[in-house]
Design a protein around this motif. Sequence first.
Motif, short mmCIF file in Angstrom:
data_model
loop_
_atom_site.label_atom_id
_atom_site.label_comp_id
_atom_site.label_asym_id
_atom_site.label_seq_id
_atom_site.Cartn_x
_atom_site.Cartn_y
_atom_site.Cartn_z
N ILE A 37 -32.61 -4.78 64.93
CA ILE A 37 -31.54 -5.50 64.22
C ILE A 37 -32.12 -6.26 63.03
O ILE A 37 -31.52 -6.30 61.95
N ASP A 71 -24.44 -12.77 58.69
CA ASP A 71 -24.32 -13.18 57.28
C ASP A 71 -23.19 -14.22 57.13
O ASP A 71 -23.36 -15.29 56.52
N ASN A 109 -25.82 -3.60 70.69
CA ASN A 109 -25.84 -2.97 69.36
C ASN A 109 -26.33 -1.53 69.46
O ASN A 109 -27.08 -1.18 70.37
N HIS A 132 -29.64 -5.37 54.79
CA HIS A 132 -28.30 -5.89 54.48
C HIS A 132 -28.38 -7.01 53.44
O HIS A 132 -27.66 -7.01 52.44
N ASN A 169 -32.47 -3.98 60.03
CA ASN A 169 -31.14 -3.72 59.46
C ASN A 169 -30.64 -4.95 58.69
O ASN A 169 -30.00 -4.82 57.64
N PHE A 170 -30.97 -6.15 59.20
CA PHE A 170 -30.52 -7.38 58.53
C PHE A 170 -31.26 -7.58 57.20
O PHE A 170 -30.65 -7.98 56.21
N LYS A 176 -24.51 -2.62 61.78
CA LYS A 176 -24.04 -3.09 60.46
C LYS A 176 -23.04 -4.23 60.63
O LYS A 176 -23.04 -5.19 59.86
N HIS A 187 -22.88 -6.26 63.19
CA HIS A 187 -23.60 -7.44 63.66
C HIS A 187 -24.24 -8.18 62.48
O HIS A 187 -24.16 -9.40 62.37
N CYS A 188 -24.86 -7.42 61.57
CA CYS A 188 -25.52 -8.04 60.40
C CYS A 188 -24.50 -8.78 59.55
O CYS A 188 -24.77 -9.89 59.07
N GLU A 189 -23.33 -8.21 59.37
CA GLU A 189 -22.28 -8.87 58.59
C GLU A 189 -21.83 -10.16 59.29
O GLU A 189 -21.59 -11.19 58.64
#
Length: 331
Positions: A12, A226, A179, A19, A15-16, A219, A221-223
């Motif tokens: 994760i 954020d 995830n 992002h 991916n973050f 994706k 989760h990253c949003e």
Amino acid sequence: MRLLVTGGAGFIGANFVYHILEKYPEYEIVNLDALTYAGNLENLKDIENNPNYEFVKGDICDKELMMDLVSKVDAVVHFAAESHVDRSILDSDSFVKTNVLGTLSLLEAAKNNGLKRFHHVSTDEVYGSLEKDDPAFNEKTPYDPRSPYSASKASSDHLVRAYYHTHDLPITISNCSNNYGPYQFPEKLIPLFVTNLIEGKKVPVYGTGENVRDWLHVKDHCEAIDRILHDGKIGETYCVGGNAEKTNMEITHEILKAMKAGEEMIEHIEDRKGHDKRYAIDFSKIKSELGWEPQVSFEDGIEETIEWYKNNEDWWKRIKSGEYQEYQKAK
Ligand code: NAD
Ligand code: TDX
């Protein structure tokens, strides 16, 4: 904004990092990771030369290093953890060391250091196990962790909240469901099953496979992180979920179908000890306060994820063979 991301070489975290650098190209990221078996610098190859990105190899338990790194950033996003439930059943020490003592070391470094935000990434597993018709977990559900992994994450959540109440550390916490997506280490259910089938191997379902998990594309989760980082209320916890509850057998059948494999590829094996029956998340708080909800449907997400593993055989074959560790030794 200058961010310290811990555990950014994991699934994760990587991916973050992508992002953030894509959405806020002016932000600077320091990625601190110990490169345990789960950390893989090959996950970050596409941005390793980005001038706004820096990698530091180190352990979150190293308080002096944490002091130094935290003093140079505006915010911390804390992913680093031992994350695999099965490993925590075999050997719990590293879970308590990293997830509890490591988080404490980071909190100590963050205390009185002028940080604007300390965001702690946690899991829905801290709330325990649901029966079939129980209401979903929400931010007020009492903690009831049942595996050494979830107990260590629960402990870290309590410490993070304690530093808010005691030391005014500007924290937020997210508790997210399972995830899936690119760069997930192939020991977890979805990447293990997909890569096994590509290799012509069977997929090992624990017990009957009736256990339920709620699945969220990484994706999304990253949003969510954020949004919480930028607009979440200090001191608050946000539950993050995918609205996609599935039994493990349902997941298995969807993967088999998408990969045109037959039922004979399923192998029921001994159940996980203390296997939690069901997780489900009520994410109405983050939806109403921050306007977040999942964008990727499970059907699209799983199809895209299977494609990713098919197109990135090199990446996971180097993990399954252990070669990826040679790459990072050379860095
Ligand atoms: P992961 O195992 O893929 O990655 C963990 C990363 O942390 C690795 O890069 C590893 O090298 C690093 N790390 C481990 N110990 C460290 C230490 N002592 N110091 C510095 N770095 C260290 O995990 P993930 O699936 O990406 O999970 C990231 C976070 O999100 C974890 O805190 C996990 O509890 C949480 N979470 C995961 C999920 C999920 O479904 N994967 C769901 C909810 C929450
Ligand atoms: O080989 C397998 N066979 C199987 O039946 C594996 C690896 C898993 N399972 C089952 C166990 C679980 O019911 O599939 C389900 C999902 O297992 P994992 O992928 O190991 O995830 P889980 O234990 O649910 O935990 C995950 O989600 C929450 C992450 O690993 C955690 O880090 C996160 O906090």
